[in-house]
Scaffold this active site. Structure first.
Site, PDB file in Angstrom:
ATOM      1  N   GLU A  54      75.852  72.988  84.699  1.00  0.00           N
ATOM      2  CA  GLU A  54      75.312  74.319  84.422  1.00  0.00           C
ATOM      3  C   GLU A  54      74.023  74.610  85.192  1.00  0.00           C
ATOM      4  O   GLU A  54      72.999  74.964  84.605  1.00  0.00           O
ATOM      5  CB  GLU A  54      75.117  74.486  82.912  1.00  0.00           C
ATOM      6  CG  GLU A  54      76.435  74.277  82.167  1.00  0.00           C
ATOM      7  CD  GLU A  54      76.308  74.350  80.641  1.00  0.00           C
ATOM      8  OE1 GLU A  54      75.201  74.520  80.141  1.00  0.00           O
ATOM      9  OE2 GLU A  54      77.357  74.227  79.976  1.00  0.00           O
TER      10      GLU A  54
ATOM     11  N   ASN B 133      79.630  71.513  87.437  1.00  0.00           N
ATOM     12  CA  ASN B 133      80.348  72.094  86.296  1.00  0.00           C
ATOM     13  C   ASN B 133      79.525  73.258  85.749  1.00  0.00           C
ATOM     14  O   ASN B 133      78.300  73.150  85.610  1.00  0.00           O
ATOM     15  CB  ASN B 133      80.481  70.988  85.232  1.00  0.00           C
ATOM     16  CG  ASN B 133      81.370  71.340  84.071  1.00  0.00           C
ATOM     17  OD1 ASN B 133      82.509  71.766  84.272  1.00  0.00           O
ATOM     18  ND2 ASN B 133      80.874  71.165  82.852  1.00  0.00           N
TER      19      ASN B 133
ATOM     20  N   HIS C   5      84.889  78.529  78.407  1.00  0.00           N
ATOM     21  CA  HIS C   5      84.650  78.870  76.998  1.00  0.00           C
ATOM     22  C   HIS C   5      84.874  80.377  76.875  1.00  0.00           C
ATOM     23  O   HIS C   5      83.955  81.168  77.060  1.00  0.00           O
ATOM     24  CB  HIS C   5      83.231  78.490  76.584  1.00  0.00           C
ATOM     25  CG  HIS C   5      82.991  77.019  76.575  1.00  0.00           C
ATOM     26  ND1 HIS C   5      83.609  76.173  75.659  1.00  0.00           N
ATOM     27  CD2 HIS C   5      82.224  76.215  77.356  1.00  0.00           C
ATOM     28  CE1 HIS C   5      83.214  74.926  75.892  1.00  0.00           C
ATOM     29  NE2 HIS C   5      82.380  74.922  76.919  1.00  0.00           N
TER      30      HIS C   5
ATOM     31  N   GLU D 196      86.456  72.665  79.903  1.00  0.00           N
ATOM     32  CA  GLU D 196      86.006  72.758  78.502  1.00  0.00           C
ATOM     33  C   GLU D 196      86.669  73.936  77.789  1.00  0.00           C
ATOM     34  O   GLU D 196      86.031  74.664  77.038  1.00  0.00           O
ATOM     35  CB  GLU D 196      84.473  72.913  78.454  1.00  0.00           C
ATOM     36  CG  GLU D 196      83.726  71.807  79.168  1.00  0.00           C
ATOM     37  CD  GLU D 196      82.203  71.924  79.053  1.00  0.00           C
ATOM     38  OE1 GLU D 196      81.707  72.717  78.216  1.00  0.00           O
ATOM     39  OE2 GLU D 196      81.511  71.214  79.810  1.00  0.00           O
TER      40      GLU D 196
ATOM     41  N   ASP E 212      88.207  76.620  75.532  1.00  0.00           N
ATOM     42  CA  ASP E 212      88.506  77.103  74.179  1.00  0.00           C
ATOM     43  C   ASP E 212      88.479  78.620  74.220  1.00  0.00           C
ATOM     44  O   ASP E 212      87.900  79.214  75.116  1.00  0.00           O
ATOM     45  CB  ASP E 212      87.588  76.514  73.083  1.00  0.00           C
ATOM     46  CG  ASP E 212      86.118  76.504  73.415  1.00  0.00           C
ATOM     47  OD1 ASP E 212      85.665  77.369  74.182  1.00  0.00           O
ATOM     48  OD2 ASP E 212      85.408  75.629  72.881  1.00  0.00           O
TER      49      ASP E 212
HETATM   50  O1  G3I Z   1      73.084  64.140  66.628  1.00  0.00           O
HETATM   51  C1  G3I Z   1      72.424  65.130  65.830  1.00  0.00           C
HETATM   52  C2  G3I Z   1      72.405  64.711  64.366  1.00  0.00           C
HETATM   53  O2  G3I Z   1      71.644  63.541  64.243  1.00  0.00           O
HETATM   54  C3  G3I Z   1      71.817  65.849  63.531  1.00  0.00           C
HETATM   55  O3  G3I Z   1      71.944  65.507  62.179  1.00  0.00           O
HETATM   56  C4  G3I Z   1      72.586  67.130  63.783  1.00  0.00           C
HETATM   57  C5  G3I Z   1      71.973  68.313  63.058  1.00  0.00           C
HETATM   58  O4  G3I Z   1      72.377  69.537  63.611  1.00  0.00           O
HETATM   59  O5  G3I Z   1      72.562  67.436  65.173  1.00  0.00           O
HETATM   60  C6  G3I Z   1      73.170  66.430  65.967  1.00  0.00           C
HETATM   61  O6  G3I Z   1      73.128  66.840  67.307  1.00  0.00           O
HETATM   62  C7  G3I Z   1      74.043  67.844  67.654  1.00  0.00           C
HETATM   63  C8  G3I Z   1      74.891  67.335  68.791  1.00  0.00           C
HETATM   64  O7  G3I Z   1      75.748  68.339  69.255  1.00  0.00           O
HETATM   65  C9  G3I Z   1      75.741  66.136  68.374  1.00  0.00           C
HETATM   66  O8  G3I Z   1      76.651  66.502  67.381  1.00  0.00           O
HETATM   67  C10 G3I Z   1      73.259  69.063  68.091  1.00  0.00           C
HETATM   68  O9  G3I Z   1      72.590  69.648  66.989  1.00  0.00           O
HETATM   69  C11 G3I Z   1      74.209  70.072  68.673  1.00  0.00           C
HETATM   70  O10 G3I Z   1      73.454  71.151  69.250  1.00  0.00           O
HETATM   71  C12 G3I Z   1      75.052  69.435  69.775  1.00  0.00           C
HETATM   72  O11 G3I Z   1      75.936  70.429  70.247  1.00  0.00           O
HETATM   73  C13 G3I Z   1      76.603  70.083  71.448  1.00  0.00           C
HETATM   74  C14 G3I Z   1      76.224  71.083  72.537  1.00  0.00           C
HETATM   75  O12 G3I Z   1      76.961  70.786  73.704  1.00  0.00           O
HETATM   76  C15 G3I Z   1      74.756  71.039  72.880  1.00  0.00           C
HETATM   77  O13 G3I Z   1      74.482  71.913  73.914  1.00  0.00           O
HETATM   78  C16 G3I Z   1      78.082  70.177  71.192  1.00  0.00           C
HETATM   79  O14 G3I Z   1      78.458  69.162  70.258  1.00  0.00           O
HETATM   80  C17 G3I Z   1      78.832  69.986  72.500  1.00  0.00           C
HETATM   81  O15 G3I Z   1      80.192  70.212  72.268  1.00  0.00           O
HETATM   82  C18 G3I Z   1      78.314  70.993  73.500  1.00  0.00           C
HETATM   83  O16 G3I Z   1      78.992  70.860  74.690  1.00  0.00           O
HETATM   84  C19 G3I Z   1      78.602  71.721  75.755  1.00  0.00           C
HETATM   85  C20 G3I Z   1      78.808  70.986  77.044  1.00  0.00           C
HETATM   86  O17 G3I Z   1      78.106  69.775  77.026  1.00  0.00           O
HETATM   87  C21 G3I Z   1      78.407  71.817  78.232  1.00  0.00           C
HETATM   88  N1  G3I Z   1      79.061  73.088  78.211  1.00  0.00           N
HETATM   89  C22 G3I Z   1      78.954  73.850  76.981  1.00  0.00           C
HETATM   90  C23 G3I Z   1      79.411  73.008  75.787  1.00  0.00           C
HETATM   91  C24 G3I Z   1      79.343  73.817  74.518  1.00  0.00           C
HETATM   92  O18 G3I Z   1      78.045  74.134  74.179  1.00  0.00           O
END
Ligand code: G3I
Length: 468
Positions: free
Chosen positions: A161, A202, A238, A267, A269
């Site tokens: 990104e 990406n 997305h 990715e 959806d």
């Molecule tokens: O690990 C912590 C946990 O300890 C805590 O309790 C919890 C509370 O909210 O958060 C957890 O972290 C989260 C993390 O995912 C792991 O689950 C973050 O809040 C959450 O923001 C994070 O979201 C991820 C996101 O990227 C962050 O930008 C999504 O799972 C993940 O699917 C998403 O993937 C991205 C790609 O990498 C890039 N392209 C877009 C895509 C969707 O946003």
């Protein structure tokens, strides 16, 4: 002298034998030659994958599907990102990524590494560094992580990104320290650590033509002209039905491929504003079809990855309030017949995918058929998903009947011919799923509208015989 009747008799006998063998083969053949999404994609020279994440790997029903053959590729959703792998400078943790790689290896699934350099999920120590130290930190991070996974990954999203919506590069810690050259430096560093991994840039909102896509296009063209090791471009995809389908997606993928790189849908959806309804789901199914068709039409489109396969673990509701239902499997890990069917059909399959691969073939119960019924209900309507398992005698053609207690009204069915008279619903086989060997299964589905209560049918008959 031999009788002139003999050759004719032999020919008739041979013909009769041939017909008998053909009929036997038809009866013995499973109801639908079930192919998983990845099997269908592989037949077209591509893969079909799903992202995953470590927390859901403890759910055995989830992993049974993830590793059960539907997917030939996976991408860790979080555990290879910088904030996880190097939370403090020089202190590396690959345990989460290792778990996913190990799962993938044991299920014959390739892994896309995601990601090495990204402005988000970047630990604060990187953005707090003096700019003179950022390049060394970036190169060390890339070298250490790529070396750790050397030879184990199909591809890396090296820079994730990098673009603003207007096609200019984001002014993040890397750009601020090194200018646009950070991207070439990252790619060269990754290539030195694992020359065999495919190296990708990406991004999202580059699926259709537009300023952001042009920015990526011009960057890739320039990198190729400079001889920088870049192998592919990832189009996250997305999508959201309320924003329309990307303009000219196929042509856009093709113009990148024409630069001499692979392209991949990384990715995918397709979200919607909840609640779902028939119109929205129809549009969503069309979007999935369009993406598959775009990839199939471009020789250098190597595959499609959905951003996890089930709504249960989708990132969308946590990010876009009131939106969701974006993936082909619902919260209960059931396939959504229309969405799964759209993908399967676009890939050249029968649309139903058959029974899930990890489920052992059920032992036929003598004499009795079985029906499994589930409904994905959104309050004013629902999708009914029915799996019919034949009893102990092979059948060639079937009619399923059942009744609803409420005012459920059929709107559209698939994988069979559906009709409704009063409260009684009748489904007859489609041309390809009429032959059911003993114990064989086939699945059908339909959308209904209703008001009031929506109780499941109490009984089913198959060719007039009650099923359990
Ligand atoms: O690990 C912590 C946990 O300890 C805590 O309790 C919890 C509370 O909210 O958060 C957890 O972290 C989260 C993390 O995912 C792991 O689950 C973050 O809040 C959450 O923001 C994070 O979201 C991820 C996101 O990227 C962050 O930008 C999504 O799972 C993940 O699917 C998403 O993937 C991205 C790609 O990498 C890039 N392209 C877009 C895509 C969707 O946003």
């Amino acid at each position: 002298m031999s009788s002139p009747l003999r050759p004719r008799l032999a020919a008739v006998l041979a013909l009769a034998l041939g017909v008998l063998l053909a009929l036997t083969a038809m009866v013995m053949r499973p109801a639908s030659a079930a192919s998983t999404l990845d099997q269908l994609a592989k037949a077209k020279g591509k893969y079909f994958g799903s992202a995953t994440d470590n927390p859901e790997l403890s759910n055995s029903a989830y992993t049974a599907i993830l590793g059960g053959g539907e997917f030939g590729a996976t991408t860790p959703g979080n555990s290879m990102k910088w904030d996880t792998t190097e939370p403090s400078r020089g202190s590396f943790n690959f345990s989460g990524g290792d778990t996913i790689v190990s799962f993938a290896k044991s299920h014959n699934v390739i892994v896309r590494g995601h990601n090495l350099v990204w402005h988000s999920q970047l630990p604060s120590w990187v953005s707090s560094l003096p700019s003179t130290q950022v390049q060394a930190a970036m190169e060390n991070h890339i070298t250490t992580e790529v070396t750790h996974y050397k030879g184990q990954l199909y591809a890396w999203d090296v820079v994730n990104e990098p673009f603003n919506e207007d096609g200019t590069l984001r002014t993040d810690a890397f750009y601020n320290a090194m200018g646009s050259g950070y991207i070439a430096d990252a790619l060269r560093t990754a290539h030195a650590a694992d020359p065999n991994a495919k190296l990708y840039l990406n991004d999202y909102n580059i699926e259709g033509t537009g300023a952001k896509s042009d920015g990526m296009y011009n960057l890739v063209k320039s990198l190729k002209q400079q001889g920088v090791p870049i192998d592919g471009v990832g189009f996250e995809s997305h999508l959201a039905i309320q924003y329309g389908f990307p303009t000219n997606m196929q042509q856009n993928l093709q113009r990148f491929a024409d630069l001499g790189v692979d392209v991949a849908v990384t990715e995918l959806d397709v979200r919607m504003q909840l609640p779902a309804d028939t119109t929205k789901v129809n549009t969503q199914a069309q979007y999935y079809t369009n993406v598959v068709n775009a990839c199939l039409a471009v020789t250098r489109c190597v595959g499609i990855t959905i951003w996890d396969y089930t709504d249960k673990y989708s990132w969308i509701p946590g990010t876009f309030s009131g939106e969701g239902s974006a993936l082909p499997w619902d919260e209960n890990l059931n396939k959504k017949p229309q969405i799964y069917g759209a993908i399967s059909t676009a890939l050249g399959g029968t649309g139903d995918g058959g029974t899930p691969t990890p489920t052992p073939t059920p032992t036929p119960t003598p004499g009795s058929c079985k029906v499994a019924y589930s409904a994905n209900d959104w309050g004013t309507g629902f999708t009914a998903n029915i799996t019919i398992t034949n009893g102990s005698s092979a059948i060639n053609g079937w009619t399923l009947k059942f009744s609803y207690a409420g005012n459920q009204q059929l709107s559209q069915g698939w994988s069979g011919t559906w009709s409704q008279s009063g409260s009684t619903v009748t489904v007859t086989n489609a041309s390809w799923n009429g032959g059911l060997a003993a114990g064989a299964s086939t699945s059908v589905g339909a959308n209904f509208t209703y008001s009031g209560s929506n109780t499941a049918p109490g009984s089913f008959t198959l060719n007039g015989t009650a099923c359990s």
